[in-house]
Design an enzyme around this catalytic site. Structure first.
Site, PDB file in Angstrom:
ATOM      1  N   ARG A 178       0.820  -1.237   0.000  1.00 35.68           N
ATOM      2  CA  ARG A 178       0.000   0.000   0.000  1.00 35.68           C
ATOM      3  C   ARG A 178       0.841   1.268   0.000  1.00 35.68           C
ATOM      4  NH1 ARG A 178      -3.293  -3.250   3.433  1.00 35.68           N
ATOM      5  NH2 ARG A 178      -5.014  -4.019   2.177  1.00 35.68           N
TER       6      ARG A 178
ATOM      7  N   LYS B  51       3.206  11.122 -11.899  1.00 36.75           N
ATOM      8  CA  LYS B  51       2.362  10.237 -12.715  1.00 36.75           C
ATOM      9  C   LYS B  51       3.061   8.889 -12.814  1.00 36.75           C
ATOM     10  CE  LYS B  51      -0.403  13.257 -15.607  1.00 36.75           C
ATOM     11  NZ  LYS B  51      -0.692  13.704 -16.988  1.00 36.75           N
TER      12      LYS B  51
ATOM     13  N   GLU C 187       9.341  17.836 -25.846  1.00 35.95           N
ATOM     14  CA  GLU C 187       8.725  18.245 -24.566  1.00 35.95           C
ATOM     15  C   GLU C 187       9.329  19.566 -24.088  1.00 35.95           C
ATOM     16  OE1 GLU C 187       6.175  16.754 -23.181  1.00 35.95           O
ATOM     17  OE2 GLU C 187       6.202  14.702 -23.935  1.00 35.95           O
TER      18      GLU C 187
ATOM     19  N   LYS D 273       7.555  22.725 -14.662  1.00 35.10           N
ATOM     20  CA  LYS D 273       6.740  21.558 -14.302  1.00 35.10           C
ATOM     21  C   LYS D 273       6.384  21.597 -12.816  1.00 35.10           C
ATOM     22  CE  LYS D 273       5.309  17.090 -14.978  1.00 35.10           C
ATOM     23  NZ  LYS D 273       5.365  15.885 -15.757  1.00 35.10           N
TER      24      LYS D 273
ATOM     25  N   GLU E  37      -4.204  17.010 -11.970  1.00 36.85           N
ATOM     26  CA  GLU E  37      -4.684  17.319 -13.313  1.00 36.85           C
ATOM     27  C   GLU E  37      -6.179  17.627 -13.372  1.00 36.85           C
ATOM     28  OE1 GLU E  37      -2.919  15.840 -17.520  1.00 36.85           O
ATOM     29  OE2 GLU E  37      -3.814  14.282 -16.286  1.00 36.85           O
TER      30      GLU E  37
ATOM     31  N   ARG F 257      -2.852  21.666 -14.802  1.00 38.41           N
ATOM     32  CA  ARG F 257      -1.858  20.667 -15.259  1.00 38.41           C
ATOM     33  C   ARG F 257      -2.151  20.189 -16.678  1.00 38.41           C
ATOM     34  NH1 ARG F 257       1.000  15.791 -11.775  1.00 38.41           N
ATOM     35  NH2 ARG F 257       2.198  14.963 -13.518  1.00 38.41           N
TER      36      ARG F 257
ATOM     37  N   ASN G 268      -0.372  18.991 -21.579  1.00 40.01           N
ATOM     38  CA  ASN G 268      -0.775  18.092 -22.672  1.00 40.01           C
ATOM     39  C   ASN G 268      -0.825  18.794 -24.030  1.00 40.01           C
ATOM     40  OD1 ASN G 268      -1.209  15.654 -21.139  1.00 40.01           O
ATOM     41  ND2 ASN G 268      -2.869  16.777 -20.160  1.00 40.01           N
TER      42      ASN G 268
ATOM     43  N   HIS H 288      -0.289  16.893 -27.155  1.00 38.16           N
ATOM     44  CA  HIS H 288      -0.414  15.477 -26.806  1.00 38.16           C
ATOM     45  C   HIS H 288      -1.733  14.861 -27.263  1.00 38.16           C
ATOM     46  CE1 HIS H 288       3.117  16.354 -24.480  1.00 38.16           C
ATOM     47  NE2 HIS H 288       3.167  15.147 -23.955  1.00 38.16           N
TER      48      HIS H 288
ATOM     49  N   HIS I  94      -1.045  11.826 -29.325  1.00 38.29           N
ATOM     50  CA  HIS I  94      -1.386  10.459 -28.912  1.00 38.29           C
ATOM     51  C   HIS I  94      -2.128   9.722 -30.016  1.00 38.29           C
ATOM     52  CE1 HIS I  94       0.142  10.040 -24.946  1.00 38.29           C
ATOM     53  NE2 HIS I  94      -0.583  10.985 -24.405  1.00 38.29           N
TER      54      HIS I  94
ATOM     55  N   HIS J 143       7.015   8.890 -29.067  1.00 41.39           N
ATOM     56  CA  HIS J 143       6.203   9.886 -28.361  1.00 41.39           C
ATOM     57  C   HIS J 143       6.611  11.331 -28.691  1.00 41.39           C
ATOM     58  CE1 HIS J 143       3.733  11.541 -25.186  1.00 41.39           C
ATOM     59  NE2 HIS J 143       4.788  12.188 -24.712  1.00 41.39           N
TER      60      HIS J 143
HETATM   61  N1  GLY Z   1       3.514  14.609 -18.756  1.00 43.90           N
HETATM   62  C1  GLY Z   1       2.432  15.414 -18.393  1.00 43.90           C
HETATM   63  C2  GLY Z   1       2.190  15.508 -16.929  1.00 43.90           C
HETATM   64  O1  GLY Z   1       3.011  15.042 -16.151  1.00 43.90           O
HETATM   65  O2  GLY Z   1       1.178  15.997 -16.518  1.00 43.90           O
END
Ligand code: GLY
Length: 357
Positions: A121, A143, A185, A227, A237, A241, A245, A248, A252, A264
């Protein structure tokens, strides 16, 4: 050493950037006392390059450590690898006081972070990213997760590392195409957040492509600062946040329609140029700014057109199943100038068709 703090209250952590930092990871972990034992998780390739060095750094700092590896590649970012790694941890007797060390690119960071989030956990982990893409993006912000046949990153969690160690020296062993993937990026940050940084990238393009370490470090630090600021404002997000994207949503779709033969970063580069046509079509962005962005992307030897042989209908279908779409409606991050964006799901179908063309 440059240190950027990610201010998330009791989950705050430092991002440390310095050439040669790999050797300092052991002493720093010993000072921070993040775990009583450390398990490095890496893929077979990166373990071959830097495994012995990192183990040596930890051992010579008096830390108890082991290394576990899995086969490299996005294809192994799946639940079987998670099952194998968690079982290995259990067999090693790893407990909640121990700490995982993710050493590698985005795949390794995502896998290790997810294992750390769910094993017993939740146990601590730190990131040692070894690709530019992981250094400027995926190692920061928490993430974590894996792919399932139904889609990329569909199983995962937000789980923050305790520290991020970025050694710019390791980029010397990175294949050039991987450097380019990271640079897509990097350009993204300039467009969404910082005009001055965008201009800096243009002025220092050759030094960046030639891997002049002091310039590359400046780039990494600025990306991590941006970031960190975005993640501090919106960790999970829910709003801001989503600006990360940019490029993206369409990117994607390009990646998926190419069956992931387009990497990517390349897809994000195409996605940024494509989504700018939507921004211009909605009179949010000037054609001049759109052209300036395309020019910078091309100057960094990144693609600015979507291959004509990709099935447009298929790409559009992937937009609907994007995990960030709500009720099948994708959202788009649209620049309003270089350095600022807006987010909308209100885009006419014809504009999406135009973007894919
Ligand atoms: N790569 C996008 C984010 O971390 O939100």
């Amino acid at each position: 050493m440059k240190i950027i703090e990610v201010g998330l209250g009791d989950r705050a952590y430092p991002i440390m950037v310095q050439a040669g930092l790999l050797e300092e990871v052991g002493p720093d972990l010993a000072r921070r006392a993040v775990g009583k034992r450390y398990i490095i998780i890496s893929d077979d390739r990166v373990a071959g390059l830097y495994g012995a060095k990192l183990l040596e750094s930890l051992k010579s700092a008096g830390l108890d450590c082991e290394i576990l590896t899995f086969d490299h590649g996005e294809v192994n970012k799946n639940l079987s690898t998670i099952a194998e790694l968690t079982r290995s941890l259990a067999r090693l007797g790893v407990d909640r006081k121990d700490c995982l060390v993710a050493m590698g690119g985005g795949v390794t960071g995502d896998i290790t972070g997810f294992v750390a989030a769910i094993y017993m956990r939740g146990i601590p982990f730190v990131q040692v990213p070894t690709t530019l893409l992981a250094q400027v993006d995926s190692s920061v912000g928490g993430k974590t997760g894996v792919d399932i046949p139904e889609g990329k990153n569909l199983v995962g969690s937000f789980y923050q590392p305790r520290a991020v160690y970025i050694d710019s020296n390791v980029l010397a062993s990175l294949p050039f195409v991987e450097l380019l993937n990271g640079l897509a990026e990097v350009i993204k940050y300039g467009v969404i957040y910082d005009r001055q940084f965008f201009d800096f990238l243009g002025n220092r393009r050759q030094q960046i492509l030639d891997l002049h370490l002091s310039v590359v470090e400046e780039v990494i630090v600025r990306c991590c600062q941006i970031k960190a600021a975005v993640v501090e404002a919106d960790e999970k997000e829910g709003g801001l946040r989503r600006i990360l994207n940019y490029g993206h949503t369409l990117g994607h779709a390009v990646e998926a329609a190419s069956d992931f033969s387009i990497a990517h970063g390349m897809a994000v580069a195409m996605g940024m140029v494509a989504v700018n046509t939507i921004a211009v079509g909605k009179s949010l962005l000037s054609s001049e700014d759109a052209q300036t962005i395309s020019d910078l992307i091309a100057d960094f030897r990144l693609p600015v057109t979507i291959p004509g042989d990709l099935d447009k209908k298929l790409m559009k279908s992937f937009l609907k199943t994007d995990k960030k779409a709500v009720a099948g409606k994708p959202f788009f991050v649209l620049p309003t100038c270089i350095g600022a964006v807006t987010i909308t799901d209100d885009v006419a179908d014809e504009l999406v068709d135009k973007a894919f063309s």
